[in-house]
Design an enzyme around this catalytic site. Structure first.
Site, PDB file in Angstrom:
ATOM      1  N   CYS A 189      46.071  48.233  42.050  1.00 57.79           N
ATOM      2  CA  CYS A 189      46.612  47.793  40.754  1.00 57.79           C
ATOM      3  C   CYS A 189      45.726  48.195  39.576  1.00 57.79           C
ATOM      4  O   CYS A 189      46.155  48.095  38.425  1.00 57.79           O
ATOM      5  CB  CYS A 189      46.820  46.284  40.753  1.00 57.79           C
ATOM      6  SG  CYS A 189      47.798  45.723  42.140  1.00 57.79           S
TER       7      CYS A 189
ATOM      8  N   ASN B 191      55.480  42.647  40.249  1.00 64.39           N
ATOM      9  CA  ASN B 191      54.200  43.358  40.232  1.00 64.39           C
ATOM     10  C   ASN B 191      54.429  44.767  40.768  1.00 64.39           C
ATOM     11  O   ASN B 191      54.700  44.948  41.953  1.00 64.39           O
ATOM     12  CB  ASN B 191      53.214  42.571  41.115  1.00 64.39           C
ATOM     13  CG  ASN B 191      51.856  43.222  41.206  1.00 64.39           C
ATOM     14  OD1 ASN B 191      51.678  44.387  40.847  1.00 64.39           O
ATOM     15  ND2 ASN B 191      50.885  42.476  41.702  1.00 64.39           N
TER      16      ASN B 191
ATOM     17  N   HIS C  38      47.615  43.661  33.585  1.00 65.29           N
ATOM     18  CA  HIS C  38      48.344  43.975  34.816  1.00 65.29           C
ATOM     19  C   HIS C  38      49.352  42.848  35.054  1.00 65.29           C
ATOM     20  O   HIS C  38      49.012  41.665  34.939  1.00 65.29           O
ATOM     21  CB  HIS C  38      47.352  44.097  35.973  1.00 65.29           C
ATOM     22  CG  HIS C  38      48.006  44.158  37.314  1.00 65.29           C
ATOM     23  ND1 HIS C  38      49.100  44.950  37.566  1.00 65.29           N
ATOM     24  CD2 HIS C  38      47.732  43.508  38.480  1.00 65.29           C
ATOM     25  CE1 HIS C  38      49.474  44.783  38.822  1.00 65.29           C
ATOM     26  NE2 HIS C  38      48.664  43.911  39.394  1.00 65.29           N
TER      27      HIS C  38
HETATM   28  O1  UT7 Z   1      48.374  42.970  42.002  1.00 68.79           O
HETATM   29  C1  UT7 Z   1      47.561  42.449  42.988  1.00 68.79           C
HETATM   30  C2  UT7 Z   1      47.067  41.168  42.611  1.00 68.79           C
HETATM   31  N1  UT7 Z   1      47.772  40.105  43.283  1.00 68.79           N
HETATM   32  C3  UT7 Z   1      47.873  38.944  42.666  1.00 68.79           C
HETATM   33  O2  UT7 Z   1      47.523  38.822  41.537  1.00 68.79           O
HETATM   34  C4  UT7 Z   1      48.380  37.768  43.422  1.00 68.79           C
HETATM   35  C5  UT7 Z   1      47.563  36.553  43.076  1.00 68.79           C
HETATM   36  N2  UT7 Z   1      48.051  35.360  43.714  1.00 68.79           N
HETATM   37  C6  UT7 Z   1      49.177  34.721  43.283  1.00 68.79           C
HETATM   38  O3  UT7 Z   1      49.830  35.162  42.356  1.00 68.79           O
HETATM   39  C7  UT7 Z   1      49.547  33.420  43.964  1.00 68.79           C
HETATM   40  O4  UT7 Z   1      48.497  33.060  44.846  1.00 68.79           O
HETATM   41  C8  UT7 Z   1      50.882  33.491  44.748  1.00 68.79           C
HETATM   42  C9  UT7 Z   1      52.031  33.584  43.774  1.00 68.79           C
HETATM   43  C10 UT7 Z   1      50.877  34.669  45.702  1.00 68.79           C
HETATM   44  C11 UT7 Z   1      51.048  32.195  45.547  1.00 68.79           C
HETATM   45  O5  UT7 Z   1      51.009  31.087  44.665  1.00 68.79           O
HETATM   46  P1  UT7 Z   1      50.065  29.854  44.995  1.00 68.79           P
HETATM   47  O6  UT7 Z   1      50.262  28.855  43.930  1.00 68.79           O
HETATM   48  O7  UT7 Z   1      48.677  30.380  45.222  1.00 68.79           O
HETATM   49  O8  UT7 Z   1      50.718  29.296  46.327  1.00 68.79           O
HETATM   50  P2  UT7 Z   1      50.028  29.097  47.741  1.00 68.79           P
HETATM   51  O9  UT7 Z   1      49.812  30.389  48.433  1.00 68.79           O
HETATM   52  O10 UT7 Z   1      48.859  28.182  47.575  1.00 68.79           O
HETATM   53  O11 UT7 Z   1      51.179  28.332  48.498  1.00 68.79           O
HETATM   54  C12 UT7 Z   1      51.626  27.016  48.076  1.00 68.79           C
HETATM   55  C13 UT7 Z   1      52.763  26.570  48.975  1.00 68.79           C
HETATM   56  C14 UT7 Z   1      52.454  26.740  50.440  1.00 68.79           C
HETATM   57  O12 UT7 Z   1      53.028  25.636  51.129  1.00 68.79           O
HETATM   58  P3  UT7 Z   1      52.127  24.394  51.586  1.00 68.79           P
HETATM   59  O13 UT7 Z   1      51.065  24.996  52.468  1.00 68.79           O
HETATM   60  O14 UT7 Z   1      51.563  23.811  50.312  1.00 68.79           O
HETATM   61  O15 UT7 Z   1      53.106  23.534  52.284  1.00 68.79           O
HETATM   62  C15 UT7 Z   1      53.170  27.997  50.825  1.00 68.79           C
HETATM   63  O16 UT7 Z   1      53.532  28.032  52.195  1.00 68.79           O
HETATM   64  O17 UT7 Z   1      53.928  27.363  48.728  1.00 68.79           O
HETATM   65  C16 UT7 Z   1      54.398  27.928  49.950  1.00 68.79           C
HETATM   66  N3  UT7 Z   1      54.961  29.238  49.672  1.00 68.79           N
HETATM   67  C17 UT7 Z   1      56.237  29.410  49.279  1.00 68.79           C
HETATM   68  N4  UT7 Z   1      57.253  28.563  49.084  1.00 68.79           N
HETATM   69  C18 UT7 Z   1      58.429  29.067  48.683  1.00 68.79           C
HETATM   70  C19 UT7 Z   1      54.345  30.431  49.707  1.00 68.79           C
HETATM   71  N5  UT7 Z   1      55.208  31.406  49.347  1.00 68.79           N
HETATM   72  C20 UT7 Z   1      56.382  30.808  49.084  1.00 68.79           C
HETATM   73  C21 UT7 Z   1      57.639  31.262  48.648  1.00 68.79           C
HETATM   74  N6  UT7 Z   1      58.629  30.379  48.460  1.00 68.79           N
HETATM   75  N7  UT7 Z   1      57.869  32.562  48.414  1.00 68.79           N
END
Ligand code: UT7
Length: 325
Positions: free
Chosen positions: A111, A280, A250
């Site tokens: 990225c 993204n 980004h």
């Molecule tokens: O360009 C490269 C750079 N990449 C990035 O910048 C990505 C950076 N990271 C992020 O943007 C975020 O970490 C994400 C959007 C990928 C995830 O958001 P988050 O707030 O960090 O969520 P999380 O991974 O902590 O997950 C929270 C909950 C989990 O459930 P539990 O364990 O709390 O029950 C996940 O299983 O959300 C669940 N979850 C979803 N639920 C519905 C994860 N993905 C999904 C989904 N739909 N797609």
């Protein structure tokens, strides 16, 4: 000599994949995706479109916007993590599609690739090696996306953006900061398909040929690396965030952009955002945003702009420049 952007162009595939479409593929919903990321829809390349096809279309538009003859381009740099093939370079394929004589190579910095490519292009011109360089960021992320992994498949999209760099009368490049921390390589990785682990029946079966991401770790990295990089380019020019007219971040997650705006005590409308439309697009996100911001009339001649990337590598970096057009 001042070196800057002479023209911009972008291209996104026609097919739109909405959050509701994704909810039919994996266990997710529009509300979760919108509140956690800001993304509403993304573009997906058609079966016969590869990264070089998107790159070529963006390049053609940037060349027209620059008002130059395509034969003036002496070097093509393509920033991508989804090259058409492991070899040859995607840049060489774009060179052939453009039908010009030019040197061509790819930049692999995920990225942050466009920031690296832009800095390389600037340096070639400043060193007197080439006069005009085409820098493209292009991705077909849909081809490395694991459509069974709701943690990643909701984030990424396909597209391409391009700029023509050359001598400009006013403004242009002011500073660059490039960084890498390979100790975080495993946080965002396509494990197989390279020389470490070949694409075999086993690695395909284990879905190791698709992108794996530790979202929380990358998020933490982004909110630390982004301000560090912005501070670096500002300090090089004795500027503060207040001196910047527009930030081109980004386009990964609107929550990251909001955190950065708050950190620098800047209004959110100084940060260009189009991730709700495209998700993204990795190396393509910054040049697509640059082109859209330009076409929407967001830049005035003399505006100071900072573009910042972060992602796989882990890599991060910024460019600071003044709008010349
Ligand atoms: O360009 C490269 C750079 N990449 C990035 O910048 C990505 C950076 N990271 C992020 O943007 C975020 O970490 C994400 C959007 C990928 C995830 O958001 P988050 O707030 O960090 O969520 P999380 O991974 O902590 O997950 C929270 C909950 C989990 O459930 P539990 O364990 O709390 O029950 C996940 O299983 O959300 C669940 N979850 C979803 N639920 C519905 C994860 N993905 C999904 C989904 N739909 N797609």
């Amino acid at each position: 000599m001042r070196v800057g952007i002479m023209g911009t162009g972008s291209y996104v595939p026609e097919r739109i994949l909405t959050n509701n479409d994704l909810a039919k593929i994996v266990d997710t919903n529009d509300e979760w995706i919108t509140t956690r990321t800001g993304i509403r829809e993304r573009r997906i390349a058609s079966d016969d479109e590869a990264t070089s096809d998107l790159a070529f279309k963006a390049a053609e538009k940037a060349i027209i916007d620059a008002g130059i003859d395509k034969n003036e381009i002496e070097l093509i740099i393509v920033a991508t993590m989804t090259q058409d093939h492991l070899t040859p370079s995607t840049a060489a394929l774009v060179q052939d599609k453009l039908g010009i004589k030019a040197a061509a190579f790819d930049v692999s910095a995920a990225c942050t690739g466009f920031i690296y490519g832009f800095t390389a292009g600037y340096s070639f011109i400043k060193a007197g090696i080439y006069k005009k360089v085409l820098v493209i960021g292009a991705e077909t992320m849909s081809r490395v996306t694991d459509w069974e992994d709701r943690g990643t498949c909701i984030l990424f999209g396909d597209g391409a953006g391009a700029v023509v760099l050359g001598e400009v009368e006013t403004g242009g490049f002011l500073a660059s900061h490039l960084a890498a921390d390979g100790s975080g390589a495993c946080e965002l990785i396509v494990p197989a398909g390279g020389s470490r682990k070949a694409a075999t029946a086993e690695t395909i079966e284990n879905r190791e040929v698709y992108l794996k991401m530790n979202g929380r770790e990358v998020f933490k990295f982004a909110v630390k690396a982004f301000p560090e990089s912005v501070e670096n380019v500002l300090t090089q020019q004795n500027l503060t965030a207040d001196d910047i007219d527009i930030f081109i971040p980004h386009q990964a997650n609107v929550r990251i952009i909001e955190a950065i705006a708050k950190r620098f005590k800047q209004p959110l409308d100084k940060f260009f955002v189009n991730l709700h439309k495209y998700g993204n697009t990795s190396g393509a996100s910054i040049p697509i945003a640059l082109d859209e911001a330009s076409k929407e009339g967001r830049f005035k001649k003399g505006d100071k702009i900072v573009a910042t990337g972060f992602g796989g590598g882990l890599t991060y970096g910024s460019i600071l420049f003044e709008w010349s057009k």
